[in-house]
Each structure stands twice: as structure tokens, then as C-alpha cells.
Scaffold this active site. Structure first.
Site, short mmCIF file in Angstrom:
data_model
loop_
_atom_site.label_atom_id
_atom_site.label_comp_id
_atom_site.label_asym_id
_atom_site.label_seq_id
_atom_site.Cartn_x
_atom_site.Cartn_y
_atom_site.Cartn_z
N ILE A 1 75.56 88.05 103.37
CA ILE A 1 76.10 87.19 102.30
C ILE A 1 75.10 86.12 101.88
O ILE A 1 75.05 85.74 100.71
CB ILE A 1 77.46 86.57 102.71
CG1 ILE A 1 78.19 86.07 101.48
CG2 ILE A 1 77.29 85.44 103.73
CD1 ILE A 1 78.51 87.13 100.47
N LYS B 1 83.51 81.40 104.55
CA LYS B 1 84.87 81.70 104.99
C LYS B 1 84.83 82.73 106.12
O LYS B 1 83.86 83.49 106.17
CB LYS B 1 85.77 82.19 103.85
CG LYS B 1 85.20 83.27 102.95
CD LYS B 1 84.97 84.66 103.39
CE LYS B 1 85.86 85.47 104.25
NZ LYS B 1 85.40 86.89 104.35
N ASP C 1 88.93 89.84 107.77
CA ASP C 1 87.73 89.21 107.21
C ASP C 1 87.74 89.34 105.68
O ASP C 1 87.64 88.33 104.98
CB ASP C 1 86.45 89.80 107.82
CG ASP C 1 85.21 89.18 107.18
OD1 ASP C 1 84.87 88.05 107.53
OD2 ASP C 1 84.62 89.83 106.28
N SER D 1 67.08 81.02 110.72
CA SER D 1 67.63 82.33 111.07
C SER D 1 66.71 82.94 112.12
O SER D 1 65.49 82.89 111.97
CB SER D 1 67.69 83.21 109.82
OG SER D 1 68.66 84.21 109.92
N ARG D 2 67.32 83.50 113.17
CA ARG D 2 66.50 83.96 114.30
C ARG D 2 65.65 85.16 113.95
O ARG D 2 64.53 85.31 114.41
CB ARG D 2 67.42 84.29 115.49
CG ARG D 2 68.23 83.12 115.98
CD ARG D 2 69.40 83.58 116.80
NE ARG D 2 70.20 84.57 116.07
CZ ARG D 2 71.25 85.20 116.56
NH1 ARG D 2 71.66 84.94 117.79
NH2 ARG D 2 71.90 86.08 115.83
P1 NAP Z 1 75.81 89.09 108.77
O1 NAP Z 1 75.18 90.02 107.79
O2 NAP Z 1 76.04 89.57 110.16
O3 NAP Z 1 74.93 87.76 108.77
C1 NAP Z 1 75.18 86.67 109.63
C2 NAP Z 1 73.85 86.15 110.13
O4 NAP Z 1 74.11 85.09 111.04
C3 NAP Z 1 73.06 87.18 110.90
O5 NAP Z 1 72.17 87.89 110.06
C4 NAP Z 1 72.34 86.38 111.96
O6 NAP Z 1 71.04 86.00 111.53
C5 NAP Z 1 73.19 85.15 112.13
N1 NAP Z 1 73.95 85.29 113.39
C6 NAP Z 1 74.63 86.36 113.83
N2 NAP Z 1 75.17 86.13 115.04
C7 NAP Z 1 74.80 84.89 115.36
C8 NAP Z 1 75.02 84.11 116.49
N3 NAP Z 1 75.73 84.54 117.53
N4 NAP Z 1 74.49 82.87 116.51
C9 NAP Z 1 73.76 82.42 115.46
N5 NAP Z 1 73.52 83.15 114.35
C10 NAP Z 1 74.03 84.38 114.30
O7 NAP Z 1 77.23 88.60 108.24
P2 NAP Z 1 77.68 88.33 106.73
O8 NAP Z 1 78.29 89.54 106.15
O9 NAP Z 1 76.57 87.70 105.99
O10 NAP Z 1 78.89 87.34 106.99
C11 NAP Z 1 78.68 86.01 107.44
C12 NAP Z 1 79.90 85.21 107.04
O11 NAP Z 1 80.02 85.28 105.61
C13 NAP Z 1 81.21 85.78 107.60
O12 NAP Z 1 82.08 84.75 107.98
C14 NAP Z 1 81.81 86.54 106.44
O13 NAP Z 1 83.22 86.54 106.46
C15 NAP Z 1 81.31 85.74 105.26
N6 NAP Z 1 81.24 86.54 104.03
C16 NAP Z 1 80.67 87.78 104.03
C17 NAP Z 1 80.69 88.54 102.88
C18 NAP Z 1 80.07 89.92 102.81
O14 NAP Z 1 80.27 90.61 101.81
N7 NAP Z 1 79.31 90.37 103.78
C19 NAP Z 1 81.28 88.05 101.73
C20 NAP Z 1 81.79 86.76 101.75
C21 NAP Z 1 81.77 86.02 102.91
P3 NAP Z 1 69.84 85.84 112.61
O15 NAP Z 1 70.03 86.92 113.64
O16 NAP Z 1 68.60 86.00 111.80
O17 NAP Z 1 70.02 84.46 113.20
#
Ligand code: NAP
Length: 310
Positions: A14, A90, A168, A36-37
Site C-alpha cells: 500500500i 487502517k 482486512d 523499511s527493513r
Molecule cells: P505489506 O505489503 O505486507 O507491507 C507492510 C510492510 O511493513 C512490509 O513490506 C514490511 O516492510 C513492513 N513490516 C512487515 N512486518 C513488519 C513487522 N513485523 N515490523 C515492522 N515492519 C513490518 O502490507 P500492505 O498490504 O501494504 O498493508 C499494510 C497495511 O495497509 C495493512 O494494515 C493493510 O490493511 C493496509 N492497507 C492495505 C491495502 C492493500 O491493498 N494492500 C489497501 C489499504 C490499506 P519491511 O520488511 O521492508 O520493513
């Protein structure tokens, strides 16, 4: 006024898809760093963690926490303690109770806490709210069905406790519903389908209501292949109203009132900049409370294991 210097924390799906372009396009905001890690952005100063950012990163005024919900409370508390304004993706937390102390901390520090609900910024949501203001709603049916393999490939956190599973995306529907209907809503029953190998539901059937007995049914499903649905149908005393495509389209009977490209994150960042300028916070826990109540009341069924193909 100086632009709000923002660091993105957690450069995942996101953050890349929406936060980066939205910050770049927002007047009064500037993307100053990424924490970001495992990921970075060309041309933007990078550190691995929020701790590194606060200790030795470029100075920022605000952080946008785009990490999974399970780690966000601790990050928000740390950022507020360091005097930063905080935008939460969110859902605002992994539990309902953990968010209030953040609001207290933000108030004490004189900083903004913005718990975002991006779907509320979809183009047809406010027109729907205004339309319904003059009508009596007699029934609501929500269909929020998407293919988790397409939209959340390889995201282990979504299946872990606090990751919410199908809620989610489902919480987006609830965030719209609690915006377009003015009265408080509550969950009356829930059926939750948990894959045998996961700690979060892959599907949910919910019934909700209000003090007057309004029937609201919601079908949430992560197993949808083919056409996806992000639709809310409302029966009203003035005829049917449908909010579809996640809040991008609004129709009444045969008439299409809104059909606009989604631009939700631009709206979120405009609001964040305005909140900071006004010295205010914006935290509405109603959608998260409904999800928590669904987990509390929900009948749990075990369904076949889910294997992520990626
Ligand atoms: P994602 O692709 O998994 O990205 C989250 C990022 O956070 C990871 O790339 C990681 O980056 C970091 N992370 C993961 N685990 C972690 C941990 N334990 N500690 C610290 N950093 C961590 O997830 P996403 O889809 O972007 O979703 C993230 C949030 O946005 C969620 O709450 C989701 O509901 C919301 N959201 C998502 C979407 C969607 O379409 N995907 C839409 C709207 C809202 P590093 O490993 O580089 O640190």
C-alpha cells in the site's frame, strides 16, 4: 507554511501503490524519508527502522505507518513520544483498546493522530451520505468478495492473530457503512470461517442492526475468483441505492449519480495536512469495534486449509 515532512514506515504494497504517489501529489506535504527493513525508494533517504529514523534519520514532522496492524501501536507510541504527527493505515490497531492511549498521548504531546479509513474518501461516499440523509433506509446488503491471492499475495501477517483475515478488506465496507448511516450500528450475529491452518477468517457472514431493527447483512469472502465485488446495496423509501466498486460508483435505480476514478489517498493526505495545521486529531473506532464484536459473537467454523500459491 513549511511543508509537512513525512516519513513512510513500512514500504510494502500500500505504501508503494498509494502513499508514495499521494504524498508527492499533495500540496503542503513532502516525502522526506523511508523507514523499511527490506525496501527503499530511489532518491529518498532510507533507514531500516523507525528507531533509526528517530535517532539518526533526516528530520521529519510526521510518520505514515504503513506496517501491519500488529506492530503499529508500539510504532505510533514511539513516534508520538518523539514529537511526530502520526498517520495510521487502517485498521488503526490490532485491538480496539490499544488506540485510545495513543489519542491521549497525541493530545498530551500536542500532535495529530489520524486513524485513516481510506474507503471513506472514495468519490461516491459523501454523495451517498448526503443522498441517504433525506431517506429512510429499510435494509442493507453488503457483498465484499475478493481473491486474497491477487490482493494480498504472500502476506503472512494477514492470517496471524490481529491480522483480521477477510476483515482486512471487509472493514473498508464497515468504514463506509458507518459513515453513510448516521446512527450507531451493532453486530447481531456472525459466522466466521477459519482455514484449518490459519488464525484468521477467510470468510464471514454478518448480521448487523440499529436501535430500530434495521436489517443489515454482510457477506465477506477472500475466496472470490472471477468478478470481484465491493458493493453496498440499500433499500430506501425513495427506491434502491447502490454504492459499488468500493465506493467509486453510486446508482439509484437506473440512474448513475457518480462514477469517478478512485483518488482516496490524495484525500487522506489533504486531510492529514489540514488536521496538522488545525492542531487536531481524527480517530473513529466504530468500524474496528464492529469487527471486534464480530469476533466476540462469531460462531467459528473450520474450513479447508488455505495455501498461498505464491
Ligand atoms: P505489506 O505489503 O505486507 O507491507 C507492510 C510492510 O511493513 C512490509 O513490506 C514490511 O516492510 C513492513 N513490516 C512487515 N512486518 C513488519 C513487522 N513485523 N515490523 C515492522 N515492519 C513490518 O502490507 P500492505 O498490504 O501494504 O498493508 C499494510 C497495511 O495497509 C495493512 O494494515 C493493510 O490493511 C493496509 N492497507 C492495505 C491495502 C492493500 O491493498 N494492500 C489497501 C489499504 C490499506 P519491511 O520488511 O521492508 O520493513
Amino acid at each position: 507554511m513549511n511543508p509537512l515532512r513525512i516519513a513512510i514506515v513500512g514500504l510494502g504494497k500500500i505504501a508503494r501503490d498509494q502513499h508514495v504517489p499521494a504524498i508527492v501529489a499533495t500540496e503542503g506535504a513532502v516525502l522526506t524519508a523511508v523507514a523499511s527493513r527490506n525496501a527503499s525508494l530511489a532518491g529518498v533517504p532510507h533507514v531500516a527502522t523507525l528507531e533509526d529514523l528517530l535517532r539518526a534519520g533526516p528530520p521529519v514532522d510526521a510518520v505514515a505507518l504503513c506496517t501491519p496492524p500488529q506492530v503499529r501501536r508500539a510504532q505510533a507510541a514511539m513516534a508520538l513520544a518523539a514529537g511526530k504527527h502520526v498517520m495510521l493505515e487502517k485498521p488503526p490497531g490490532a485491538t480496539v483498546g490499544e488506540v485510545k492511549p495513543l489519542l491521549t498521548a497525541a493530545a498530551a504531546a500536542g500532535r495529530t493522530l489520524f486513524a485513516t479509513w481510506h474507503s471513506r474518501f472514495a468519490p461516491a461516499v459523501e454523495p451517498a451520505r448526503r443522498l441517504l440523509d433525506g431517506r429512510r433506509v429499510t435494509a442493507v446488503r453488503i457483498s465484499w468478495k475478493e481473491d486474497v491471492r491477487v490482493w494480498h499475495p504472500g502476506q503472512a501477517w494477514i492470517w496471524q492473530p490481529g491480522g483480521l483475515g477477510v476483515f482486512d478488506p471487509g472493514i473498508n465496507a464497515l468504514s463506509i457503512l458507518t459513515r453513510i448511516l448516521p446512527q450507531p450500528l451493532f453486530v447481531t450475529s456472525a459466522d466466521l470461517a477459519f482455514p484449518a491452518n490459519r488464525d484468521a477468517p477467510i470468510a464471514a457472514s454478518l448480521s448487523l442492526s440499529d436501535a430500530k431493527g434495521l436489517p443489515i447483512d454482510a457477506e465477506l469472502d477472500f475466496r472470490q475468483t472471477g468478478p470481484q465485488s465491493w458493493d453496498i446495496h440499500l433499500d430506501t423509501d425513495g427506491g434502491p441505492v447502490t454504492l459499488s466498486s468500493g465506493g467509486a460508483r453510486l446508482t439509484t435505480g437506473a440512474e448513475q449519480l457518480v462514477d469517478a476514478p478512485e483518488d482516496e489517498y490524495a484525500g487522506l493526505y489533504r486531510r492529514f495536512v489540514a488536521l496538522v495545521a488545525a492542531g487536531e486529531s481524527d480517530v473513529d473506532l466504530a468500524p474496528l469495534q464492529l469487527v471486534a464484536d464480530a469476533f466476540m459473537l462469531g460462531r467459528r467454523r473450520t474450513v479447508e486449509p488455505f495455501e498461498d500459491a505464491t
